[in-house]
Design a protein around this motif. Structure first.
Motif, PDB file in Angstrom:
ATOM      1  N   LYS A   1       2.535  -5.375   7.680  1.00  0.00           N
ATOM      2  CA  LYS A   1       1.565  -5.526   6.600  1.00  0.00           C
ATOM      3  C   LYS A   1       1.987  -4.588   5.472  1.00  0.00           C
ATOM      4  O   LYS A   1       2.047  -3.367   5.655  1.00  0.00           O
ATOM      5  N   VAL A   2       2.282  -5.162   4.317  1.00  0.00           N
ATOM      6  CA  VAL A   2       2.820  -4.359   3.220  1.00  0.00           C
ATOM      7  C   VAL A   2       1.992  -4.584   1.957  1.00  0.00           C
ATOM      8  O   VAL A   2       1.579  -5.698   1.659  1.00  0.00           O
ATOM      9  N   SER A   3       1.769  -3.514   1.222  1.00  0.00           N
ATOM     10  CA  SER A   3       0.953  -3.589   0.029  1.00  0.00           C
ATOM     11  C   SER A   3       1.635  -4.404  -1.060  1.00  0.00           C
ATOM     12  O   SER A   3       2.816  -4.172  -1.364  1.00  0.00           O
ATOM     13  N   PRO A   4       0.932  -5.350  -1.678  1.00  0.00           N
ATOM     14  CA  PRO A   4       1.502  -6.070  -2.817  1.00  0.00           C
ATOM     15  C   PRO A   4       1.830  -5.150  -3.993  1.00  0.00           C
ATOM     16  O   PRO A   4       2.499  -5.567  -4.937  1.00  0.00           O
ATOM     17  N   ASP A   5       1.361  -3.885  -3.949  1.00  0.00           N
ATOM     18  CA  ASP A   5       1.693  -2.922  -5.001  1.00  0.00           C
ATOM     19  C   ASP A   5       3.197  -2.703  -5.104  1.00  0.00           C
ATOM     20  O   ASP A   5       3.689  -2.196  -6.112  1.00  0.00           O
ATOM     21  N   ARG A   6       3.935  -3.121  -4.088  1.00  0.00           N
ATOM     22  CA  ARG A   6       5.388  -2.961  -4.154  1.00  0.00           C
ATOM     23  C   ARG A   6       5.990  -3.718  -5.338  1.00  0.00           C
ATOM     24  O   ARG A   6       7.042  -3.350  -5.843  1.00  0.00           O
ATOM     25  N   ASN A   7       5.312  -4.785  -5.789  1.00  0.00           N
ATOM     26  CA  ASN A   7       5.821  -5.528  -6.937  1.00  0.00           C
ATOM     27  C   ASN A   7       5.618  -4.738  -8.221  1.00  0.00           C
ATOM     28  O   ASN A   7       6.433  -4.805  -9.145  1.00  0.00           O
ATOM     29  N   ARG A   8       4.531  -3.964  -8.293  1.00  0.00           N
ATOM     30  CA  ARG A   8       4.330  -3.048  -9.417  1.00  0.00           C
ATOM     31  C   ARG A   8       5.425  -1.997  -9.414  1.00  0.00           C
ATOM     32  O   ARG A   8       6.031  -1.689 -10.450  1.00  0.00           O
ATOM     33  N   ILE A   9       5.704  -1.469  -8.245  1.00  0.00           N
ATOM     34  CA  ILE A   9       6.759  -0.463  -8.120  1.00  0.00           C
ATOM     35  C   ILE A   9       8.089  -1.052  -8.554  1.00  0.00           C
ATOM     36  O   ILE A   9       8.847  -0.439  -9.322  1.00  0.00           O
ATOM     37  N   GLU A  10       8.387  -2.263  -8.078  1.00  0.00           N
ATOM     38  CA  GLU A  10       9.655  -2.886  -8.448  1.00  0.00           C
ATOM     39  C   GLU A  10       9.757  -3.102  -9.952  1.00  0.00           C
ATOM     40  O   GLU A  10      10.790  -2.812 -10.565  1.00  0.00           O
TER      41      GLU A  10
END
Length: 408
Positions: free
Chosen positions: A74-83
Motif C-alpha cells: 500500500k503506497v501513498s499516491p503522494d509519490r506522484n507529487r514527489i516525482e
C-alpha cells in the motif's frame, strides 16, 4: 462540475481521453486525440495521449493506491507529487537529463510530462546489444550534479532541511528497506527464488552471519543518512535513451539518503546487462565486443563520477568545513563505499527478491541462467564485504571478472 474535481479515482484510457479534453490545455481545440496505456512498471499507470492531426503527444502518469506488482504494498499516491517536484528540481540542476513536467494534479494524483517516445528503455536496448557511447558521460553529469548540489556541502543547511522534510517518503522507503536490505538475505516467503539457485543462496548468503551483520549496518545507514536528494530507483528500466540523449525517469522513490545509493544502482544494472550478454550471446566475437563496451562503460561511470564530483565540489562548495584539506576525499570515500554496498545489495535482491530484472529472467538456457544468478550473487556479496576497498571502476570490474572465472 467536472468529475475530475470531485475526488480521486484510478483512470482508464477512456477517462484519460476525457481528462485531456476537459482539464488539460495541451492540445488545439480541434485535436483528434487517442490514448493508450503504456506502463509496464511495478507501481504506476502510464498513458500516452496523442493528437493524430498534429502529431503532438504527452505522457500522463497516475499513481494508484497500491503497487501494481502486489496489492500487499500500500503506497501513498503522494509519490506522484514527489516525482513531479523532484523532476522539476532535477531539470534545474541537470537540464536535459530528465523529461519536462507540464502539470501536476493533486486531486487525480497524476503528472503530465514530456513524451519520450523517440527514446527507448535502456534495459531493453541493452538486451538487444545496442551501444550508447555518451551514456557514461551523461549519467555521471546527472548524478554528480543532483547528488552534490542538493547536499549540505553546497546548500544552505536550513533550505536543505526543508527539502528533507518535503521529500519524506515513508511508504516507498519502506519498500526499499524490505526488498533491498532485508528480504533477500533470509528465506523470506515473499521471495521468488529460481530453484537452481536456492541452495547456493542458502549456503552462501542466508547462512553467512558476517554478511548478515553487514547488511544490517547498511539498512540502518540507509534509513538514517540524509545526505543527498536521491532518485531512489536509478536502474536501467528508469532511463530512456537514444544515441545522443539520456533521460532519467520515474523518481517516485526520491528522498534524502546516502548519495552512493543512486550510483550503486547504475553500476549493478550495468552488471546485469554484462551477465546477460555472457549467458545469451552465442557468437563469441559479438560477446567479447559487447562485454568489452559494457566493461568500459562501467569503468567510466565510476571514474567520471569521481572526477566530476570533485570538480563540482571545488566550484560550488560553500560550507566552510568543506574547504578543509582532505575533507573532500573523506566525503567521496564514503560515497564510494556506499556505492559498492548498494551495488551489492541490488545484485542480490534482483536475483532473490520479488522484483526481478529481465536481463536475467529472460536467459532461456536454464543452466546458463543459474550460472548468471550465482555470479551476480557472488559479486554482490563481495561488493558488500569489501566495500571499503573499491575506489575505481577497475576495482569493480576485477571482482566481476574474477567471479566469472570461478563459477563455470
Amino acid at each position: 462540475m467536472s468529475k475530475f474535481s470531485k475526488g480521486y479515482f484510478t483512470m482508464k484510457e477512456a477517462d484519460v481521453l476525457e481528462y485531456a479534453k476537459d482539464v488539460l490545455n495541451c492540445f488545439d481545440f480541434d485535436a483528434v486525440l487517442s490514448c493508450k496505456e503504456i506502463g509496464d512498471g511495478n507501481l504506476n499507470y502510464v498513458f500516452r495521449i496523442a493528437d493524430e492531426k498534429s502529431g503532438k503527444s504527452i505522457i500522463l502518469k497516475q499513481a494508484g493506491p497500491c503497487a501494481r506488482i502486489s496489492e500487499e504494498f500500500k503506497v501513498s499516491p503522494d509519490r506522484n507529487r514527489i516525482e513531479s517536484e523532484i523532476l522539476q528540481l532535477q531539470y534545474q540542476l541537470a537540464e536535459g537529463f530528465v523529461p519536462k513536467v507540464f502539470k501536476y494534479d493533486p486531486i487525480m494524483n497524476c503528472c503530465i510530462m514530456e513524451d519520450l517516445s523517440d527514446h527507448v528503455i535502456m534495459r531493453k536496448a541493452l538486451m538487444e546489444y545496442k551501444k550508447f557511447p555518451l551514456f557514461a558521460d551523461h549519467i555521471t553529469t546527472f548524478m554528480a550534479r543532483t547528488l552534490l548540489l542538493t547536499s549540505d556541502v553546497v546548500m544552505d543547511h536550513k533550505a536543505k532541511k526543508a527539502l528533507v522534510k518535503n521529500f519524506i517518503n515513508p511508504e516507498l522507503c519502506e519498500i526499499t528497506e524490505d526488498l533491498v536490505y532485508t528480504e533477500p538475505f533470509f528465506d523470506c516467503s515473499r521471495n521468488d527464488v529460481f530453484s537452481a539457485t536456492r541452495e547456493y543462496a542458502k549456503r552462501e548468503l542466508w547462512a553467512d552471519e558476517t554478511l548478515l551483520l553487514e547488511t544490517a549496518k547498511l539498512k540502518f545507514e540507509f534509513m538514517t543518512n540524509a545526505q543527498s536528494l536521491l532518485h531512489g530507483d536509478l536502474h536501467t528500466g528508469s532511463i530512456f535513451i537514444k544515441e545522443d540523449s539520456t533521460k532519467v525517469i520515474d523518481p517516485e522513490f526520491a528522498f534524502y539518503g546516502p548519495a552512493g545509493y543512486d550510483v550503486g544502482n547504475v553500476i549493478a544494472n550495468l552488471i546485469f546487462a554484462y551477465e546477460h550478454a555472457e549467458a545469451a550471446l552465442e557468437d563469441q566475437q559479438q560477446k567479447m565486443d559487447y562485454k568489452g563496451w559494457l566493461e568500459e562503460t562501467i569503468i567510466q561511470v565510476m571514474d567520471l563520477f569521481v572526477q566530476k564530483f570533485m570538480a563540482l565540489w571545488k566550484e560550488h562548495g560553500t560550507e566552510r568545513t568543506s574547504k578543509y584539506k582532505g575533507f573532500d576525499s573523506y566525503y567521496l570515500d564514503n560515497i564510494l563505499r556506499d556505492t559498492a554496498a548498494v551495488a551489492g545489495c541490488e545484485l542480490c535482491r534482483r536475483i532473490l527478491g520479488i522484483a526481478h530484472v529481465k536481463d536475467i529472467t529472460s536467459i532461456e538456457n536454464l543452466e546458463k541462467r543459474a550460472r548468471a544468478e550465482k555470479i551476480c550473487l557472488s559479486i554482490g556479496k563481495t561488493f558488500i564485504l569489501q566495500r571499503g576497498t573499491l575506489k575505481s571502476g577497475r576495482d569493480f570490474m576485477d571482482i566481476v571478472k574474477n567471479w566469472e572465472e570461478k563459477i563455470k
